[in-house]
Motif scaffolding. Structure first.
Motif, PDB file in Angstrom:
ATOM      1  N   ASP A  83       0.830  -1.213   0.000  1.00 50.26           N
ATOM      2  CA  ASP A  83       0.000   0.000   0.000  1.00 50.26           C
ATOM      3  C   ASP A  83       0.864   1.263   0.000  1.00 50.26           C
ATOM      4  O   ASP A  83       0.528   2.263  -0.651  1.00 50.26           O
ATOM      5  CB  ASP A  83      -0.924   0.022   1.225  1.00 50.26           C
ATOM      6  N   GLY A  84       1.973   1.204   0.715  1.00 49.14           N
ATOM      7  CA  GLY A  84       2.873   2.372   0.779  1.00 49.14           C
ATOM      8  C   GLY A  84       3.379   2.747  -0.607  1.00 49.14           C
ATOM      9  O   GLY A  84       3.402   3.928  -0.979  1.00 49.14           O
ATOM     10  N   GLN A  86       1.923   1.892  -3.450  1.00 48.75           N
ATOM     11  CA  GLN A  86       0.777   2.271  -4.286  1.00 48.75           C
ATOM     12  C   GLN A  86       0.350   3.722  -3.990  1.00 48.75           C
ATOM     13  O   GLN A  86       0.020   4.480  -4.915  1.00 48.75           O
ATOM     14  CB  GLN A  86      -0.380   1.291  -4.009  1.00 48.75           C
ATOM     15  N   LYS A  87       0.421   4.103  -2.720  1.00 47.78           N
ATOM     16  CA  LYS A  87       0.055   5.480  -2.369  1.00 47.78           C
ATOM     17  C   LYS A  87       0.986   6.479  -3.048  1.00 47.78           C
ATOM     18  O   LYS A  87       0.567   7.549  -3.490  1.00 47.78           O
ATOM     19  CB  LYS A  87       0.105   5.676  -0.852  1.00 47.78           C
ATOM     20  N   THR A  91       0.098   9.520  -6.396  1.00 50.98           N
ATOM     21  CA  THR A  91       0.292  10.964  -6.230  1.00 50.98           C
ATOM     22  C   THR A  91       1.174  11.524  -7.342  1.00 50.98           C
ATOM     23  O   THR A  91       1.576  12.678  -7.298  1.00 50.98           O
ATOM     24  CB  THR A  91       0.920  11.303  -4.860  1.00 50.98           C
ATOM     25  N   ARG A  95      -1.224   9.878 -11.983  1.00 53.48           N
ATOM     26  CA  ARG A  95      -1.907   8.988 -11.032  1.00 53.48           C
ATOM     27  C   ARG A  95      -2.088   7.564 -11.564  1.00 53.48           C
ATOM     28  O   ARG A  95      -3.151   6.968 -11.411  1.00 53.48           O
ATOM     29  CB  ARG A  95      -3.297   9.526 -10.678  1.00 53.48           C
ATOM     30  N   SER A 365     -10.299   2.253  -5.503  1.00 54.58           N
ATOM     31  CA  SER A 365      -9.009   2.353  -4.823  1.00 54.58           C
ATOM     32  C   SER A 365      -8.092   1.211  -5.254  1.00 54.58           C
ATOM     33  O   SER A 365      -8.509   0.061  -5.279  1.00 54.58           O
ATOM     34  CB  SER A 365      -9.214   2.287  -3.313  1.00 54.58           C
ATOM     35  N   LEU A 367      -5.647   0.320  -3.504  1.00 49.81           N
ATOM     36  CA  LEU A 367      -5.053  -0.206  -2.266  1.00 49.81           C
ATOM     37  C   LEU A 367      -5.692  -1.542  -1.908  1.00 49.81           C
ATOM     38  O   LEU A 367      -6.730  -1.934  -2.446  1.00 49.81           O
ATOM     39  CB  LEU A 367      -5.251   0.793  -1.119  1.00 49.81           C
TER      40      LEU A 367
END
Ligand code: BGC
Ligand code: BGC
Length: 594
Positions: A83-84, A86-87, A91, A95, A365, A367
């Motif tokens: 997830d880290g 992917q976040k 950004t 995107r 999402s 995530l």
């Protein structure tokens, strides 16, 4: 819940090219750096921070066999890590989420607590596409639970020489078995539609002929990553069919092999990658190179990159020198060695899979869905793995109906170095790249499964070496190979270890009836124990659910598994199938029942 008959009902995937109009618009606004980023796949273990996903516009990351989260190897650590990254990706200016790839080759096998299925060699013995598909669906769900969306599976290799350390990654030496089971695995992983939130992108590997290399042709002197010296007709007959059926099943990605075909590395072969795979078979997804594989091509880095990408490679598994890769690829484009149309084609192919997965849908999402953590390694998932185990066992010998065992026997002795060893039972690609003896993850050993299966009156004793049988009339020996992966598993000698032979001999000398259960990634030479064992079961690398072995030993389920590889005699002077000097002990398709 999916019905067991999903194999028959699966709908065709939406054609990947159907996303091209949207992709054309997106591509028109992309800078060269953004395009190059999509084509780069570092291993996360070498990134300095997740921020680099942003600064290099990375399109993908992988975890190699030993590339774990820094915070440990559990479900939460994996999910937080992926997830880290992917976040960071979402950004960036455009995107575009990343594809996170991992070797979930028999379950989500890098994560502690995952359901571990039998390696493909065992699944091959089941001959059951429906079961392979159901297992793959569970793998996809457990992979999704951690946020990864791409697996480097299925392996549709067709191993022709069992001295190869990757034999167990193959379903069979027969292209017919591989064809059917490979396609079933793709249907299970990618489900009816890639935009199912539980689907993952499959990667069929290793294209093509990885299992056909000549003895002595690899860099290390044996087989792995060597040279497949066969004519085109043989390549097409044995090694290619698995790609035809898996592409037809909608496989989104394919990994070209480290190996060569008649002296030319596949990763640099335009004929194989573009000519046969893309143009002739009609593959519309993208090609991801194997781990640092393009570094094995001739010439300097510029020449290696140019050669491979011009020949049809779309994304490069770098895995470490990503800065050098990105800079060099950019130079190759700017200097005109790599035409922009080829770059645009590669990026288009990569983006097709992202659109198909629903990753480009801003309302969804990318995530992990942590709601899936509840079912991770659950009883329900393990029940399917147990079913796979019992269907994968091949009964090779059963004198005087030694099996099935009565679960009401007064005393059973369970011996052998692998009787209580989950790591040996799971093999390579389990928590560690090379696997590990001991208890690397959760599951049930064969000893524990026997203890659970017997009546409360039955005494179960155990020893590693077969001593102390006492008054037991039944002795089970669990013996065989220790874990290995890839080239480390290449071997010239398939004899059982002397301690395994000693264990079985000791058991026989005690006067007990002896049941030998062999855990191995391939047929091994069993002549040394055959006279001392009343029954012999080939159990392959069954994974975390030892109960499936007990199900068959005690006759709750009759054995149905059939050899998916010929079993050679120890007197063979070669183990390359079809060569003079290969002698057969058990034919392909052998498998007794009760
Ligand atoms: C193996 C592939 C694997 C990749 C990523 C390579 O060494 O050949 O099968 O997918 O590493 O771990
Ligand atoms: C990685 C594996 C990879 C191998 C290639 C290892 O360090 O963990 O995933 O397949 O290197 O040689």
């Amino acid at each position: 819940m999916p019905s067991p008959d999903v194999a028959q009902s699966a709908a065709a995937q939406r054609p990947l090219t159907s996303f091209d109009p949207q992709i054309r618009r997106l591509l028109a606004g992309m800078t060269l750096d953004e395009k190059i980023g999509q084509m780069a796949q570092p291993d996360q273990e070498f990134l300095k921070s997740p921020e680099e996903v942003k600064s290099y516009f990375l399109g993908s990351l992988l975890s190699g066999g030993d590339s774990d989260p820094r915070a440990g190897n559990g479900l939460t650590a994996w999910t937080d890590m992926i997830d880290g990254y992917q976040k960071a990706a979402v950004t960036t200016r455009l995107r575009i989420p990343i594809l996170y790839g991992i070797d979930a080759v028999h379950g989500h096998n890098n994560v502690i607590g995952a359901t571990i299925f039998p390696h493909n060699i065992g699944m091959g013995a089941t001959r059951d596409p429906g079961l392979v598909e159901r297992a793959a669906r569970i793998t996809s769900e457990e992979v999704r639970a951690t946020g990864a969306n791409w697996v480097f599976a299925p392996c549709v290799t067709v191993p022709q020489d069992i001295r190869w350390g990757r034999t167990y990654e193959g379903f069979s030496e027969s292209p017919d078995v591989v064809k059917a089971l490979g396609a079933a695995a793709v249907r299970g992983l990618q489900r009816d539609s890639l935009d199912d939130p539980l689907a993952v992108l499959a990667c069929v590997k290793h294209f093509v002929g990885d299992g056909g290399t000549a003895w002595g042709s690899s860099g290390k002197g044996m087989l792995d990553q060597g040279d497949t010296r066969v004519d085109e007709a043989t390549l097409r007959r044995i090694h290619l069919p698995g790609y035809v059926t898996t592409v037809k099943a909608g496989a989104g990605t394919i990994m070209p092999s480290y190996s060569s075909w008649n002296g030319e590395k596949v990763s640099g072969s335009e004929k194989l990658m573009t000519g046969i795979l893309k143009n002739e078979i009609g593959f519309q997804g993208f090609l991801i190179s194997d781990y640092a594989a393009i570094d094995q091509l001739p010439g300097n880095y510029k020449q290696q990159i140019t050669r491979s990408i011009n020949a049809g490679m779309d994304m490069v598994m770098i895995p470490k020198k990503y800065v050098e890769f990105i800079t060099t690829l950019k130079q190759c484009v700017q200097e005109g060695q790599l035409p922009m149309v080829r770059i645009d084609d590669a990026v288009t192919r990569i983006l097709r899979t992202k659109f198909a997965l629903g990753l480009m849908n801003a309302k969804r999402s990318p995530l992990a869905d942590r709601g899936l953590h509840n079912a991770f390694g659950s009883e329900g998932h393990r029940a399917v793995a147990r079913e796979c185990v019992r269907a994968s066992l091949v009964l090779l010998k059963n004198d005087n109906q030694a099996l099935p065992l009565a679960n009401s026997a007064a005393h059973i002795h369970v011996a052998g170095k692998s009787a209580d060893d989950l790591g040996n039972q799971c093999g390579g690609w389990t928590i560690r790249w090379q696997g590990a003896s001991g208890r690397p993850t959760d599951g049930t050993t064969i000893l524990e499964a026997v203890q659970r299966a017997v009546s409360p009156k039955t005494r179960v004793t155990t020893s590693v070496d077969g001593s102390g049988v006492g008054d037991a009339k039944i002795a089970i020996a669990v013996i065989g190979e220790k874990p290995y992966a890839e080239g480390m598993g290449d071997t010239a000698d398939l004899h059982l270890a002397p301690e395994d032979v000693a264990t079985v001999t000791r058991l026989k000398n005690s006067g007990a009836k002896v049941i030998a259960v062999i855990l191995s990634g391939r047929p091994v030479f069993i002549e040394d124990i055959l006279p001392h064992a009343d029954a012999v079961v080939a159990a392959w690398l069954p994974g975390s659910e030892g109960d499936g072995v007990a199900d068959v030993l005690f006759g709750t389920y009759k054995p149905t598994g059939k050899l998916s590889f010929t079993w050679p005699k120890a007197s063979s002077t070669t183990l390359h199938r079809g060569d003079a000097g290969y002698e057969t002990l058990f034919d392909f398709g052998t498998g007794l029942s009760y």
